[in-house]
Design a protein around this motif. Structure first.
Motif, PDB file in Angstrom:
ATOM      1  N   ALA A 136       0.827  -1.211   0.000  1.00  0.00           N
ATOM      2  CA  ALA A 136       0.000   0.000   0.000  1.00  0.00           C
ATOM      3  C   ALA A 136       0.861   1.260   0.000  1.00  0.00           C
ATOM      4  CB  ALA A 136      -0.923  -0.002   1.212  1.00  0.00           C
ATOM      5  N   LEU A 137       1.927   1.254   0.791  1.00  0.00           N
ATOM      6  CA  LEU A 137       2.816   2.423   0.806  1.00  0.00           C
ATOM      7  C   LEU A 137       3.527   2.596  -0.534  1.00  0.00           C
ATOM      8  CD1 LEU A 137       4.322   2.206   4.408  1.00  0.00           C
ATOM      9  CD2 LEU A 137       2.593   3.795   3.545  1.00  0.00           C
ATOM     10  N   GLY A 138       3.914   1.484  -1.162  1.00  0.00           N
ATOM     11  CA  GLY A 138       4.529   1.560  -2.493  1.00  0.00           C
ATOM     12  C   GLY A 138       3.560   2.129  -3.518  1.00  0.00           C
ATOM     13  N   THR A 139       2.292   1.745  -3.418  1.00  0.00           N
ATOM     14  CA  THR A 139       1.282   2.284  -4.320  1.00  0.00           C
ATOM     15  C   THR A 139       1.140   3.790  -4.134  1.00  0.00           C
ATOM     16  OG1 THR A 139       0.095   0.199  -4.256  1.00  0.00           O
ATOM     17  CG2 THR A 139      -1.134   2.119  -5.006  1.00  0.00           C
ATOM     18  N   LEU A 140       1.102   4.224  -2.886  1.00  0.00           N
ATOM     19  CA  LEU A 140       0.969   5.664  -2.605  1.00  0.00           C
ATOM     20  C   LEU A 140       2.172   6.438  -3.147  1.00  0.00           C
ATOM     21  CD1 LEU A 140      -0.503   8.018  -1.207  1.00  0.00           C
ATOM     22  CD2 LEU A 140       0.800   7.449   0.848  1.00  0.00           C
ATOM     23  N   VAL A 141       3.372   5.939  -2.883  1.00  0.00           N
ATOM     24  CA  VAL A 141       4.576   6.627  -3.355  1.00  0.00           C
ATOM     25  C   VAL A 141       4.610   6.631  -4.888  1.00  0.00           C
ATOM     26  CG1 VAL A 141       7.095   6.518  -3.442  1.00  0.00           C
ATOM     27  CG2 VAL A 141       5.909   6.194  -1.274  1.00  0.00           C
ATOM     28  N   GLY A 142       4.285   5.504  -5.505  1.00  0.00           N
ATOM     29  CA  GLY A 142       4.253   5.445  -6.972  1.00  0.00           C
ATOM     30  C   GLY A 142       3.250   6.409  -7.560  1.00  0.00           C
ATOM     31  N   PHE A 143       2.085   6.503  -6.934  1.00  0.00           N
ATOM     32  CA  PHE A 143       1.071   7.441  -7.405  1.00  0.00           C
ATOM     33  C   PHE A 143       1.580   8.876  -7.315  1.00  0.00           C
ATOM     34  CE2 PHE A 143      -2.300  10.392  -6.106  1.00  0.00           C
ATOM     35  CZ  PHE A 143      -3.037  10.428  -7.274  1.00  0.00           C
TER      36      PHE A 143
END
Length: 165
Positions: free
Chosen positions: A105-112
């Protein structure tokens, strides 16, 4: 380099404008939509979002980190219990699963945030507030000598308003 902005009332006209601009050699076309429209998105021929790779990498790192944390902790502070092995994988799966979800989830947020270039400090000068309501916008950066070509293409496609910015 100038930017020509076209304001449209219909998504189909935006699709025609983008196709005509691409045929005329303009590859750098930015489209603003008040709502996602599949016909316009198909014309833009965008590649799938790279954010999903951030999710995958975050999840894999979380899973590996979860197992590393639990195995390392058990080996550093062994507690022998009734002859059972110090490193027993089944109880460690819970921690690995939780860290997989968390880092995914944190990777998704950072990628976004990285790929959407957020946070932005200001609104682009060519942006019009009507594009957030019910109008479609096409922005085309072009050399000054080709500005008239872009304006004609946007007007022929059915633009409500065409203006150089």
């Amino acid at each position: 380099m100038m930017v020509v902005r076209g304001i449209f009332t219909e998504a189909a006209a935006v699709g025609r404008a983008v196709q005509d601009l691409r045929r005329a050699g303009f590859r750098d076309v930015t489209v603003f939509l008040p709502v996602p429209d599949p016909s316009v998105l198909a014309v833009l021929d965008e590649r799938p979002s790279p954010v999903r790779l951030w999710t995958l990498v975050g999840g894999l790192l979380g899973c590996l980190g979860g197992f590393a944390l639990t195995v390392g902790t058990s080996l550093d502070w062994p507690i022998p219990t009734g002859g059972k092995p110090i490193v027993s994988i089944p109880p460690f799966i819970v921690i690995a699963f939780e860290l997989t979800i968390l880092l995914g989830a944190l990777g998704t947020l950072v990628g976004f945030l990285v790929h959407s270039r957020l946070p932005r400090r200001g609104v682009p000068a060519a942006y019009d507030p009507r594009l957030a309501e019910d109008r479609f916008g096409v922005f085309v950066p072009c050399p000054a000598d080709r500005q008239s070509v872009v304006q004609v293409i946007l007007q022929n496609a059915g633009a409500e308003e065409v203006a150089p910015i």
